[in-house]
Design a protein around this motif. Structure first.
Motif, mmCIF file in Angstrom:
data_model
loop_
_atom_site.group_PDB
_atom_site.id
_atom_site.type_symbol
_atom_site.label_atom_id
_atom_site.label_comp_id
_atom_site.label_asym_id
_atom_site.label_seq_id
_atom_site.Cartn_x
_atom_site.Cartn_y
_atom_site.Cartn_z
ATOM 1 N N THR A 1 10.539 -6.905 -82.771
ATOM 2 C CA THR A 1 11.980 -7.141 -82.858
ATOM 3 C C THR A 1 12.388 -7.107 -84.327
ATOM 4 N N PHE A 2 13.564 -6.555 -84.608
ATOM 5 C CA PHE A 2 14.039 -6.443 -85.980
ATOM 6 C C PHE A 2 15.282 -7.296 -86.199
ATOM 7 N N ALA A 3 15.252 -8.106 -87.241
ATOM 8 C CA ALA A 3 16.470 -8.683 -87.790
ATOM 9 C C ALA A 3 17.004 -7.730 -88.848
ATOM 10 N N GLY A 4 18.315 -7.838 -89.110
ATOM 11 C CA GLY A 4 18.909 -6.978 -90.115
ATOM 12 C C GLY A 4 19.533 -5.732 -89.511
ATOM 13 N N PRO A 5 19.657 -4.690 -90.336
ATOM 14 C CA PRO A 5 18.973 -4.473 -91.609
ATOM 15 C C PRO A 5 19.518 -5.342 -92.750
ATOM 16 N N TYR A 6 18.623 -5.623 -93.707
ATOM 17 C CA TYR A 6 19.051 -6.360 -94.903
ATOM 18 C C TYR A 6 19.452 -5.415 -96.026
ATOM 19 N N TYR A 7 19.143 -4.111 -95.856
ATOM 20 C CA TYR A 7 19.654 -3.102 -96.779
ATOM 21 C C TYR A 7 19.509 -1.741 -96.128
ATOM 22 N N VAL A 8 20.438 -0.845 -96.440
ATOM 23 C CA VAL A 8 20.358 0.536 -95.963
ATOM 24 C C VAL A 8 20.058 1.432 -97.161
ATOM 25 N N ALA A 9 18.816 1.879 -97.229
ATOM 26 C CA ALA A 9 18.405 2.803 -98.280
ATOM 27 C C ALA A 9 18.599 4.232 -97.787
ATOM 28 N N HIS A 10 18.251 5.206 -98.621
ATOM 29 C CA HIS A 10 18.414 6.614 -98.269
ATOM 30 C C HIS A 10 17.185 7.381 -98.734
ATOM 31 N N GLN A 11 16.692 8.263 -97.885
ATOM 32 C CA GLN A 11 15.520 9.046 -98.263
ATOM 33 C C GLN A 11 15.888 10.025 -99.370
ATOM 34 N N ASP A 12 15.001 10.096 -100.364
ATOM 35 C CA ASP A 12 15.224 10.985 -101.509
ATOM 36 C C ASP A 12 13.888 11.579 -101.924
ATOM 37 N N ILE A 13 13.835 12.206 -103.079
ATOM 38 C CA ILE A 13 12.658 12.954 -103.506
ATOM 39 C C ILE A 13 12.331 12.597 -104.955
ATOM 40 N N LEU A 14 11.069 12.319 -105.217
ATOM 41 C CA LEU A 14 10.582 12.088 -106.578
ATOM 42 C C LEU A 14 9.737 13.278 -106.994
ATOM 43 N N VAL A 15 9.980 13.793 -108.220
ATOM 44 C CA VAL A 15 9.229 14.931 -108.739
ATOM 45 C C VAL A 15 8.808 14.624 -110.173
ATOM 46 N N ARG A 16 7.963 15.489 -110.723
ATOM 47 C CA ARG A 16 7.598 15.334 -112.129
ATOM 48 C C ARG A 16 8.806 15.620 -113.020
ATOM 49 N N ALA A 17 8.830 15.011 -114.171
ATOM 50 C CA ALA A 17 10.003 15.084 -115.049
ATOM 51 C C ALA A 17 10.342 16.516 -115.438
ATOM 52 N N GLU A 18 9.342 17.368 -115.548
ATOM 53 C CA GLU A 18 9.584 18.742 -115.993
ATOM 54 C C GLU A 18 9.959 19.683 -114.854
ATOM 55 N N GLU A 19 9.967 19.199 -113.620
ATOM 56 C CA GLU A 19 10.290 20.031 -112.465
ATOM 57 C C GLU A 19 11.747 20.502 -112.511
ATOM 58 N N THR A 20 11.971 21.794 -112.341
ATOM 59 C CA THR A 20 13.336 22.331 -112.390
ATOM 60 C C THR A 20 13.738 23.078 -111.116
ATOM 61 N N SER A 21 12.802 23.237 -110.167
ATOM 62 C CA SER A 21 13.096 24.077 -109.003
ATOM 63 C C SER A 21 13.313 23.283 -107.717
ATOM 64 N N ILE A 22 13.309 21.965 -107.793
ATOM 65 C CA ILE A 22 13.560 21.136 -106.612
ATOM 66 C C ILE A 22 14.821 20.320 -106.863
ATOM 67 N N ASP A 23 15.898 20.741 -106.217
ATOM 68 C CA ASP A 23 17.181 20.062 -106.376
ATOM 69 C C ASP A 23 17.649 19.367 -105.105
ATOM 70 N N ASP A 24 17.105 19.755 -103.961
ATOM 71 C CA ASP A 24 17.434 19.077 -102.709
ATOM 72 C C ASP A 24 16.310 19.322 -101.712
ATOM 73 N N VAL A 25 16.469 18.805 -100.503
ATOM 74 C CA VAL A 25 15.388 18.839 -99.529
ATOM 75 C C VAL A 25 14.998 20.269 -99.140
ATOM 76 N N ARG A 26 15.932 21.206 -99.161
ATOM 77 C CA ARG A 26 15.611 22.592 -98.786
ATOM 78 C C ARG A 26 14.623 23.233 -99.761
ATOM 79 N N ASP A 27 14.594 22.740 -100.991
ATOM 80 C CA ASP A 27 13.702 23.302 -102.001
ATOM 81 C C ASP A 27 12.249 22.868 -101.822
#
Length: 273
Positions: free
Chosen positions: A114-140
């Motif tokens: 059983t779940f209480a809450g939600p206590y927060y609604v987060a959003h799925q996102d993407i983490l990449v290396r700092a020098e990455e330039t070719s991933i701007d959204d999920v399609r990439d």
């Protein structure tokens, strides 16, 4: 009056109906003077076990605040480290009373706990290396090596739900995914933005957050499946936490420096039935 002072009638009913955990204990939160709370141990800013053995992070602070509002003193809270794959198991077996561990509410999980809450609604996102330039959204992520922690469904939401042909790389935890990203063994890590932001804060020069959210992740507090009254008590505690400004203070403390758009209004609860 403390909530546990109201627990005797409920405890008696649960004892008769055999709604018990390990060693025959009544599982309702309302009957407990101590709480065992499952949290992550390797997620910076959310649930992290420090060198001295203490736990820190937003989830940890939420857990302590809820426990206090349930009438359980801080010294009577025991934190139990767990992984994503262990959350249902620990609740079902009675090894913990609550799980506050970036625990997204899903239909499948609601069949087991059983779940209480939600206590927060987060959003799925993407983490990449700092020098990455070719991933701007999920399609990439097409054709890229995408790391997912065991017990998570984040990569499935890219590959299965959106039909994007990422190459799945699995690791025991998201901390190991981030290590693989740093070492070039993965091209991206995708999961909730709060989780990724915590890792980003640890090493801003190595990583960047794409900030192209594509899901809603409703963080719930897991309780035993039969403990509806305990769940409702946790919901009252969460409502108070938002209304008195505690939630905003905690969110600002842990994520105010990330650039994320933090929401400080009370989330729409799921209901405990």
């Amino acid at each position: 009056m403390r909530l546990r002072d109201l627990a005797l009638p409920l405890a008696a009913v649960l004892a008769v109906c055999s709604c018990t955990g390990a060693l025959g204990e009544t599982r309702s939160l309302l009957s407990r003077e101590t709480l065992r709370i499952g949290v992550k141990a390797d997620q910076p800013s959310l649930g992290l076990r420090e060198a001295d053995g203490s736990f820190t992070g937003f989830d940890v602070d939420v857990a302590l605040d809820v426990a206090d509002r349930l009438g359980v003193e801080r010294e009577d809270v025991e934190f139990v480290p767990l992984t994503s794959a262990q959350r249902e198991e620990y609740l079902i077996e009675g090894r913990v009373d609550l799980v506050v561990a970036t625990y997204s509410i899903t239909p499948a999980r609601k069949t087991e706990v059983t779940f209480a809450g939600p206590y927060y609604v987060a959003h799925q996102d993407i983490l990449v290396r700092a020098e990455e330039t070719s991933i701007d959204d999920v399609r990439d992520l097409e054709g890229r090596r995408l790391c997912q922690g065991e017990g998570s469904n984040s990569a499935d939401r890219v590959i299965e739900e959106r039909g994007i042909g990422a190459r799945l790389v699995e690791a025991p935890s998201y901390s190991e995914c981030v290590s693989m990203l740093a070492e070039g063994e993965a091209d991206a890590v995708t999961t909730d933005d709060l989780i990724l932001a915590g890792f980003l804060l640890q090493n801003r020069s190595a990583f960047k957050l794409v900030q192209a959210p594509f899901t809603d992740e409703r963080y719930g507090i897991g309780v035993a499946e039969e403990d509806v009254s305990g769940c409702e008590a946790v919901n009252r505690a969460l409502t108070d936490m938002y209304q008195d400004g505690t939630a905003e203070r905690l969110l600002t403390t842990w994520f105010g420096d990330t650039g994320l758009d933090i929401v400080t209004s009370v989330p729409q609860f799921e209901g405990c039935s």
